[in-house]
Motif scaffolding. Structure first.
Motif, PDB file in Angstrom:
ATOM      1  N   GLU A   1      -4.332   5.830  13.036  1.00  0.00           N
ATOM      2  CA  GLU A   1      -3.314   5.321  12.132  1.00  0.00           C
ATOM      3  C   GLU A   1      -3.924   4.283  11.205  1.00  0.00           C
ATOM      4  N   GLY A   2      -3.269   4.075  10.064  1.00  0.00           N
ATOM      5  CA  GLY A   2      -3.762   3.120   9.089  1.00  0.00           C
ATOM      6  C   GLY A   2      -3.124   1.754   9.224  1.00  0.00           C
TER       7      GLY A   2
ATOM      8  N   SER B   1       0.272   1.990   4.539  1.00  0.00           N
ATOM      9  CA  SER B   1       0.453   3.369   4.981  1.00  0.00           C
ATOM     10  C   SER B   1       1.947   3.718   4.949  1.00  0.00           C
TER      11      SER B   1
ATOM     12  N   THR C   1       3.276   6.373   6.910  1.00  0.00           N
ATOM     13  CA  THR C   1       3.689   7.048   8.134  1.00  0.00           C
ATOM     14  C   THR C   1       4.567   6.117   8.965  1.00  0.00           C
TER      15      THR C   1
ATOM     16  N   ARG D   1       5.068   4.771  11.837  1.00  0.00           N
ATOM     17  CA  ARG D   1       4.449   4.649  13.160  1.00  0.00           C
ATOM     18  C   ARG D   1       5.348   3.935  14.172  1.00  0.00           C
TER      19      ARG D   1
ATOM     20  N   GLU E   1      -2.207   7.150   4.514  1.00  0.00           N
ATOM     21  CA  GLU E   1      -2.731   6.183   5.477  1.00  0.00           C
ATOM     22  C   GLU E   1      -3.799   5.335   4.782  1.00  0.00           C
TER      23      GLU E   1
END
Length: 263
Positions: free
Chosen positions: A142-143, A147, A149, A151, A252
């Motif tokens: 993961e970034g 980012s 996304t 998460r 990301e």
């Protein structure tokens, strides 16, 4: 930590790991080459190599390269991607085996899974004069800030299915993975560390499939942990992602990487 390794730690994750993790940048190999003044000779050993993400990047700097991982699936994927490298399915604690002296030994997102004092002592005895161990501090599933996304919501979904205590193989990690690597290496007789920062921050476009793969690449969300609910989890995960990005694309921002060089 009281957790004990078992062979199901990454069971079913190998193909997902190869697809879902962001690639290591060439800058890592360049930084290692410069820090160790490499000249293309000697041996390289990557311990806990997974599907060979780092191994294949660094291997061209050496005469010979070996990747070691205890997960059969990881070694299978690594062999398929880079058959020219010597891949061994074995635990780090089983070294040195017949691998001989090494000019470089790396641990990338793996050292915390081992009997660390034992393994640190073993690898110290495997280094040729002037050789080094490099501990690669990285997060590639993961970034960082920037980012897109979701998460936090993904972690919440994992918790709904698997509970709030992090799973790892057949056990749990009540306090997360162990830290304090510097003290372990120093106690084994290493000098250092020389710290090299590999700056990143670039934006990488990722697909829905790659984000799903990044989740299943985690020890705490390995496919086998979901049992007969795996398909339901993936269905809910994909719906969550589509709610955030109907077009199925995410960004990301890559995290910087720290190389700790021990001699």
């Amino acid at each position: 930590m009281s957790w004990q390794w078992d062979p199901t730690l990454y069971e079913g994750s190998a193909e997902y790991y190869a697809v879902g993790r962001m690639p290591y940048p060439q800058a890592i190999a360049d930084a290692i080459r410069d820090a160790l003044d490499l000249d293309g000779t000697g041996g390289y050993l990557d311990i806990g190599c997974g599907p060979g993400s780092l191994t294949t990047l660094v291997a061209p700097l050496f005469e010979r390269a070996t990747g070691v991982d205890a997960d059969q699936g990881m070694i299978r994927v690594a062999k398929a991607n880079a058959p020219e490298i010597d891949w061994r399915c074995m635990r780090a604690e089983e070294l040195p085996a017949d691998l001989g002296d090494q000019r470089l030994i790396t641990f990338a997102q793996s050292f915390h899974w081992f009997d660390r004092p034992l393994v640190a002592g073993i690898v110290r005895g495997m280094l040729q004069p002037g050789g080094a161990v490099v501990h690669v501090g990285a997060t590639t599933h993961e970034g960082i800030e920037g980012s897109t996304t979701p998460r936090d919501e993904i972690r919440g979904l994992i918790t709904e299915y698997l509970g709030s205590t992090r799973r790892a193989g057949q056990g749990v990690l009540t306090d997360g993975t162990a830290g304090g690597e510097n003290a372990i290496f120093a106690a084994a007789g290493f000098d250092g560390p020389q710290v090299v920062e590999v700056e990143r921050g670039e934006l990488l476009e990722r697909s829905e499939d790659q984000i799903v793969a990044s989740v299943f690449s985690l020890s705490g969300a390995a496919p086998h942990l979901f049992g007969d609910r795996r398909e339901a989890f993936e269905r809910d995960l994909r719906q969550l992602l589509r709610d955030h990005s109907p077009e199925g694309t995410f960004v990301e921002r890559a995290r910087g990487i720290t190389l700790s060089v021990w001699r």
